[in-house]
Design a protein around this motif. Structure first.
Motif, mmCIF file in Angstrom:
data_model
loop_
_atom_site.group_PDB
_atom_site.id
_atom_site.type_symbol
_atom_site.label_atom_id
_atom_site.label_comp_id
_atom_site.label_asym_id
_atom_site.label_seq_id
_atom_site.Cartn_x
_atom_site.Cartn_y
_atom_site.Cartn_z
ATOM 1 N N PHE A 81 34.992 37.914 36.234
ATOM 2 C CA PHE A 81 35.774 37.386 35.109
ATOM 3 C C PHE A 81 35.696 35.856 35.069
ATOM 4 C CE2 PHE A 81 38.615 41.337 34.623
ATOM 5 C CZ PHE A 81 38.205 41.596 33.318
ATOM 6 N N LYS A 82 35.727 35.240 36.250
ATOM 7 C CA LYS A 82 35.675 33.767 36.305
ATOM 8 C C LYS A 82 34.275 33.294 35.898
ATOM 9 C CE LYS A 82 37.570 29.980 36.925
ATOM 10 N NZ LYS A 82 38.558 29.634 35.947
ATOM 11 N N ARG A 83 33.254 33.933 36.476
ATOM 12 C CA ARG A 83 31.863 33.505 36.253
ATOM 13 C C ARG A 83 31.426 33.717 34.794
ATOM 14 N NH1 ARG A 83 28.530 37.695 39.116
ATOM 15 N NH2 ARG A 83 28.876 38.753 37.140
ATOM 16 N N ASP A 84 31.704 34.901 34.246
ATOM 17 C CA ASP A 84 31.167 35.236 32.930
ATOM 18 C C ASP A 84 32.117 34.869 31.792
ATOM 19 O OD1 ASP A 84 29.176 36.364 34.423
ATOM 20 O OD2 ASP A 84 29.741 38.448 34.032
ATOM 21 N N ASN A 85 33.409 34.846 32.059
ATOM 22 C CA ASN A 85 34.371 34.714 30.960
ATOM 23 C C ASN A 85 35.337 33.548 31.120
ATOM 24 O OD1 ASN A 85 34.294 38.016 31.784
ATOM 25 N ND2 ASN A 85 33.460 37.410 29.823
ATOM 26 N N ASN A 86 35.174 32.821 32.212
ATOM 27 C CA ASN A 86 36.086 31.710 32.463
ATOM 28 C C ASN A 86 37.552 32.158 32.473
ATOM 29 O OD1 ASN A 86 36.519 29.065 33.088
ATOM 30 N ND2 ASN A 86 36.821 28.451 30.939
ATOM 31 N N LEU A 87 37.786 33.363 32.969
ATOM 32 C CA LEU A 87 39.147 33.911 33.025
ATOM 33 C C LEU A 87 39.600 33.989 34.477
ATOM 34 C CD1 LEU A 87 38.910 36.900 30.491
ATOM 35 C CD2 LEU A 87 40.168 34.757 30.198
ATOM 36 N N SER A 88 40.804 33.487 34.744
ATOM 37 C CA SER A 88 41.328 33.544 36.116
ATOM 38 C C SER A 88 42.360 34.658 36.228
ATOM 39 C CB SER A 88 42.027 32.226 36.469
ATOM 40 O OG SER A 88 41.115 31.176 36.340
ATOM 41 N N TYR A 89 42.030 35.657 37.001
ATOM 42 C CA TYR A 89 42.990 36.728 37.275
ATOM 43 C C TYR A 89 43.204 36.794 38.791
ATOM 44 C CZ TYR A 89 42.256 38.618 32.537
ATOM 45 O OH TYR A 89 42.193 38.796 31.181
ATOM 46 N N ASN A 90 44.409 37.260 39.197
ATOM 47 C CA ASN A 90 44.583 37.558 40.616
ATOM 48 C C ASN A 90 44.512 39.081 40.803
ATOM 49 O OD1 ASN A 90 47.215 38.804 40.447
ATOM 50 N ND2 ASN A 90 48.037 36.767 40.031
ATOM 51 N N ALA A 91 44.506 39.508 42.064
ATOM 52 C CA ALA A 91 44.267 40.931 42.350
ATOM 53 C C ALA A 91 45.323 41.841 41.719
ATOM 54 C CB ALA A 91 44.205 41.138 43.856
ATOM 55 N N LYS A 92 46.543 41.318 41.543
ATOM 56 C CA LYS A 92 47.601 42.161 40.972
ATOM 57 C C LYS A 92 47.399 42.381 39.471
ATOM 58 C CE LYS A 92 51.179 40.763 44.199
ATOM 59 N NZ LYS A 92 52.098 39.662 44.405
ATOM 60 N N GLN A 93 46.458 41.652 38.896
ATOM 61 C CA GLN A 93 46.208 41.784 37.451
ATOM 62 C C GLN A 93 45.024 42.693 37.141
ATOM 63 O OE1 GLN A 93 46.178 37.259 37.004
ATOM 64 N NE2 GLN A 93 47.126 37.896 35.088
ATOM 65 N N ILE A 94 44.410 43.222 38.190
ATOM 66 C CA ILE A 94 43.195 44.041 38.001
ATOM 67 C C ILE A 94 43.506 45.499 38.318
ATOM 68 C CG2 ILE A 94 40.795 44.393 38.794
ATOM 69 C CD1 ILE A 94 41.182 41.615 37.550
ATOM 70 N N VAL A 95 43.051 46.398 37.449
ATOM 71 C CA VAL A 95 43.129 47.830 37.754
ATOM 72 C C VAL A 95 41.761 48.451 37.471
ATOM 73 C CG1 VAL A 95 44.241 50.056 37.247
ATOM 74 C CG2 VAL A 95 45.574 47.942 37.110
ATOM 75 N N VAL A 96 41.232 49.153 38.455
ATOM 76 C CA VAL A 96 39.951 49.855 38.303
ATOM 77 C C VAL A 96 40.269 51.296 37.901
ATOM 78 C CG1 VAL A 96 37.855 50.625 39.501
ATOM 79 C CG2 VAL A 96 38.912 48.421 40.091
ATOM 80 N N SER A 97 39.564 51.811 36.910
ATOM 81 C CA SER A 97 39.862 53.159 36.396
ATOM 82 C C SER A 97 38.606 54.006 36.285
ATOM 83 C CB SER A 97 40.503 53.050 35.010
ATOM 84 O OG SER A 97 41.720 52.356 35.096
ATOM 85 N N THR A 98 38.813 55.263 35.926
ATOM 86 C CA THR A 98 37.696 56.186 35.732
ATOM 87 C C THR A 98 37.101 55.945 34.339
ATOM 88 O OG1 THR A 98 38.714 57.713 37.263
ATOM 89 C CG2 THR A 98 37.068 58.641 35.794
ATOM 90 N N GLY A 99 36.326 54.883 34.229
ATOM 91 C CA GLY A 99 35.747 54.484 32.956
ATOM 92 C C GLY A 99 36.706 53.610 32.163
#
Ligand SMILES: Cc1ncc(COP(=O)(O)O)c(C=O)c1O
Length: 394
Positions: A81-99
């Motif tokens: 997100f930082k590299r491609d989109n210049n967006l700063s998120y922390n781990a609590k803001q990320i959720v990985v899902s089934t698609g």
């Protein structure tokens, strides 16, 4: 006995899958169908990603992962997100899902109350409207047209907002139109939203890398949009990994926490082997997948040149994804080969039966004047398919 719930009885069958099923049926009857209906890359998953999955199996990754994803995968997503989109998120803001599909479902489930409205610029991805309805929401369609490259204007957005508006959902690059919103266009939409601080934005960026224009802009990059945007992404399209089923979000912390809670009761964490492979995919330089983007770009040129030669097909130049979305309304009311074409669905069926080419009706995407042609197919098949379409229509 039919004891099925109203919820499922009211749900539409995914039109893209329905068309694929009909095409398969005809194929089984021995018909030589060319499929231009599917929304998935026709490439194999790159070897370096497959290798990472094999290693994960050998390392005995076989247990449940954390519900919201492995922490090192989340770290790879944060870096992406930082590299491609210049967006700063922390781990609590990320959720990985089934698609990305489950990510979108989670968002609807955790944010919508009955009667909440969700603005969907049309054409929209086929599942948005049903995911919203399944969760008690009311889709509010905003029509766009080919003359404006199927993009919603600020005035249209303003006019669609009511006190019940909860969210706006869009994809850019868009499935099915291939349109890409520029930074300026998104700023103009954000200016409208500034007057309505309680509306969330769901920005579906799953086609981010399949962009022939080069610039991808995430609306969350605007400071005033960051706290109200859920950025959805995944590996299905760019990495040819549709079957691996991994998508993810970057979101305000409370929304991410809610999605995690929702997922914890429904599926638990996504497939653990696929998650390990996605770390490798996301950490790889974009140059490793560029060959697919280059190929899609060449095919887009071929499709547009050939469609241009068919009288009555009106096209624009899509800037991303792997679809064209021609307006075929000039055929409505005409009878060809004894079949009357009154709608995009009639056209799609006509092309399947008379040209043996599978496409998808625009009605599935909220636009009854267009059909979607996917060029996730070999050049040979594309050329042959459009030749057949031309022949069938003349
Ligand atoms: C715009 C859009 N969003 C989301 C998805 C779902 O992607 P996934 O395979 O990650 O569930 C698709 C798949 O076709 C899509 O076209």
């Amino acid at each position: 006995m039919n004891q099925l719930s109203d919820r499922i009885n009211n749900l539409s069958t995914s039109a893209t899958l329905a068309m694929a099923a009909k095409a398969r049926e005809l194929k089984e009857e021995g018909k030589d169908i060319i499929g231009l209906s599917l929304g998935e890359p026709d490439f194999n998953t790159p070897d370096f990603i497959k290798q990472a999955a094999i290693e994960a199996i050998n390392q005995n990754y076989n247990s449940y992962s954390p519900v919201d994803g492995y922490s090192d995968l989340k770290a790879a997503i944060i870096t992406k997100f930082k590299r491609d989109n210049n967006l700063s998120y922390n781990a609590k803001q990320i959720v990985v899902s089934t698609g990305a599909k489950q990510a979108l479902y989670n968002i609807a489930a955790v944010l919508l109350n009955d009667g909440d409205e969700v603005i969907l610029p049309c054409p929209y991805w086929v599942s948005y409207s049903d995911i919203v309805k399944l969760n008690g929401g009311v889709p509010v369609e905003v029509k766009t047209d080919i003359e404006n490259d199927f993009k919603m204007t600020p005035a249209q957005l303003e006019a669609a907002i009511t006190p019940k508006t909860k969210m706006i959902w869009y994809s850019s690059p868009c499935n099915p139109s291939g349109s890409v919103y520029s930074k300026e266009e998104l700023r103009a939409l954000a200016d409208v939203l500034q007057k309505h601080p309680n509306i969330y934005v769901v920005s579906d960026e799953i086609y981010e890398h399949i962009n022939f224009k080069g610039d991808h802009f995430s609306i969350a990059e605007f400071d005033d949009m960051y706290d109200r945007t859920i950025t959805v992404n995944g590996v299905s399209k760019a990495f040819a990994m549709t079957g691996w089923r991994i998508g993810y979000i970057g979101a305000p912390e409370n929304v991410a926490r809610a999605c995690n809670k929702m997922q914890g009761q429904v599926t638990s964490g996504a497939n653990c082997i696929a998650q390990r492979a996605v770390i490798t995919a996301l950490e790889s330089p974009a140059s490793k997948i560029q060959y697919m983007v280059d190929e899609f770009k060449e095919r887009r040129t071929i499709v547009l040149e050939l469609l241009d030669q068919i009288e009555g097909f009106k096209t624009n130049e899509p800037e991303g994804a792997f679809y064209v979305f021609p307006n075929v309304s000039s055929f409505f009311g005409k009878t060809i080969k004894g079949k009357t074409i009154n709608s995009a669905s009639d056209m799609s069926l006509f092309l399947l039966e008379e040209a043996l080419v599978a496409t998808v009706t625009g009605e599935a995407f909220g636009n009854p004047d267009c059909i979607r042609i996917s060029y996730a197919a070999s050049k040979e098949n594309i050329i042959e398919a459009i030749k057949r379409i031309k022949l069938a229509l003349t």
